[in-house]
Design a protein around this motif. Sequence first.
Motif, short mmCIF file in Angstrom:
data_model
loop_
_atom_site.label_atom_id
_atom_site.label_comp_id
_atom_site.label_asym_id
_atom_site.label_seq_id
_atom_site.Cartn_x
_atom_site.Cartn_y
_atom_site.Cartn_z
N UNK A 10 -16.19 0.59 1.52
CA UNK A 10 -15.56 0.88 0.22
C UNK A 10 -14.20 1.53 0.43
N UNK A 11 -14.11 2.46 1.38
CA UNK A 11 -12.83 3.10 1.70
C UNK A 11 -11.84 2.05 2.19
N UNK A 12 -12.29 1.16 3.02
CA UNK A 12 -11.43 0.09 3.55
C UNK A 12 -10.89 -0.79 2.42
N UNK A 13 -11.74 -1.12 1.47
CA UNK A 13 -11.31 -1.93 0.32
C UNK A 13 -10.30 -1.16 -0.52
N UNK A 14 -10.55 0.13 -0.73
CA UNK A 14 -9.62 0.97 -1.50
C UNK A 14 -8.28 1.07 -0.79
N UNK A 15 -8.30 1.18 0.54
CA UNK A 15 -7.05 1.24 1.31
C UNK A 15 -6.29 -0.08 1.18
N UNK A 16 -7.01 -1.18 1.18
CA UNK A 16 -6.37 -2.50 1.03
C UNK A 16 -5.70 -2.59 -0.35
N UNK A 17 -6.40 -2.13 -1.38
CA UNK A 17 -5.81 -2.14 -2.73
C UNK A 17 -4.58 -1.26 -2.79
N UNK A 18 -4.64 -0.10 -2.13
CA UNK A 18 -3.48 0.79 -2.09
C UNK A 18 -2.31 0.12 -1.37
N UNK A 19 -2.60 -0.53 -0.24
CA UNK A 19 -1.55 -1.21 0.52
C UNK A 19 -0.92 -2.34 -0.31
N UNK A 20 -1.75 -3.05 -1.06
CA UNK A 20 -1.22 -4.10 -1.93
C UNK A 20 -0.34 -3.51 -3.02
N UNK A 21 -0.77 -2.37 -3.58
CA UNK A 21 0.03 -1.70 -4.61
C UNK A 21 1.36 -1.22 -4.02
N UNK A 22 1.34 -0.72 -2.80
CA UNK A 22 2.58 -0.31 -2.13
C UNK A 22 3.49 -1.51 -1.88
N UNK A 93 8.83 -1.51 -14.70
CA UNK A 93 7.85 -2.10 -13.77
C UNK A 93 7.62 -1.17 -12.58
N UNK A 94 8.69 -0.60 -12.08
CA UNK A 94 8.58 0.31 -10.93
C UNK A 94 7.78 1.55 -11.30
N UNK A 95 8.03 2.07 -12.48
CA UNK A 95 7.29 3.26 -12.92
C UNK A 95 5.79 2.96 -13.00
N UNK A 96 5.43 1.80 -13.56
CA UNK A 96 4.02 1.43 -13.63
C UNK A 96 3.44 1.20 -12.24
N UNK A 97 4.22 0.59 -11.36
CA UNK A 97 3.76 0.34 -9.99
C UNK A 97 3.55 1.66 -9.24
N UNK A 98 4.45 2.62 -9.47
CA UNK A 98 4.29 3.94 -8.84
C UNK A 98 3.03 4.62 -9.35
N UNK A 99 2.78 4.51 -10.65
CA UNK A 99 1.54 5.07 -11.21
C UNK A 99 0.32 4.42 -10.56
N UNK A 100 0.38 3.11 -10.36
CA UNK A 100 -0.74 2.39 -9.74
C UNK A 100 -0.93 2.85 -8.29
N UNK A 105 -3.96 5.86 -4.27
CA UNK A 105 -4.00 6.90 -3.23
C UNK A 105 -5.01 7.99 -3.58
N UNK A 106 -5.10 8.32 -4.86
CA UNK A 106 -6.10 9.31 -5.30
C UNK A 106 -7.50 8.78 -5.03
N UNK A 107 -7.72 7.48 -5.33
CA UNK A 107 -9.02 6.87 -5.07
C UNK A 107 -9.37 6.89 -3.59
#
Length: 157
Positions: A10-22, A93-100, A105-107
């Motif tokens: 689950x952590x690995x999946x969350x990290x992947x989502x974070x990396x995609x958001x970055x 768009x950037x502001x929303x992406x930063x929020x994401x 990262x919090x997750x």
Amino acid sequence: MTTIQTLNKVVEIAEKRRDEALGALGQMQRELRVAQDQMDQLQAYAQEAEQRWATRSSVGVDVALLMHHRQFMAKIDHALEFQRGVLSERAAFIERAQDQVHVCERDVAGLRKFTERKQLAVQHRLQRQDQKNTDEMALAIHLRQSLARAQQEGIRT
């Protein structure tokens, strides 16, 4: 699959989502830079056109040329206004992406902490079990030794 393995996945999946958001944030920042470069080019072109007009108009111009210049500058102003809208949109768009990214990262941090606590709980449980086994073994040895001493004392008497 153990609970810890599941949590690590689950952590690995969350990290992947974070990396995609970055990655998405980085792409949006590049698009903003391109839009800003286009805005800079438009502004420079508008200034250059105004300077050319100032030089040309100092010797006198006819009405047709004046009308053409005004229409041309209106089109440039329209393009500048459009580009301001593009820049504003990109910034939103950037502001929303930063929020994401912050949410992701919090997750990740929360999941890592939860996984760490679970691992510590498992380690403590194993340590307590080891201690219990050691205590039971020590008690069994002590009882055998006590029984053996009692039997030897019984034989001597």
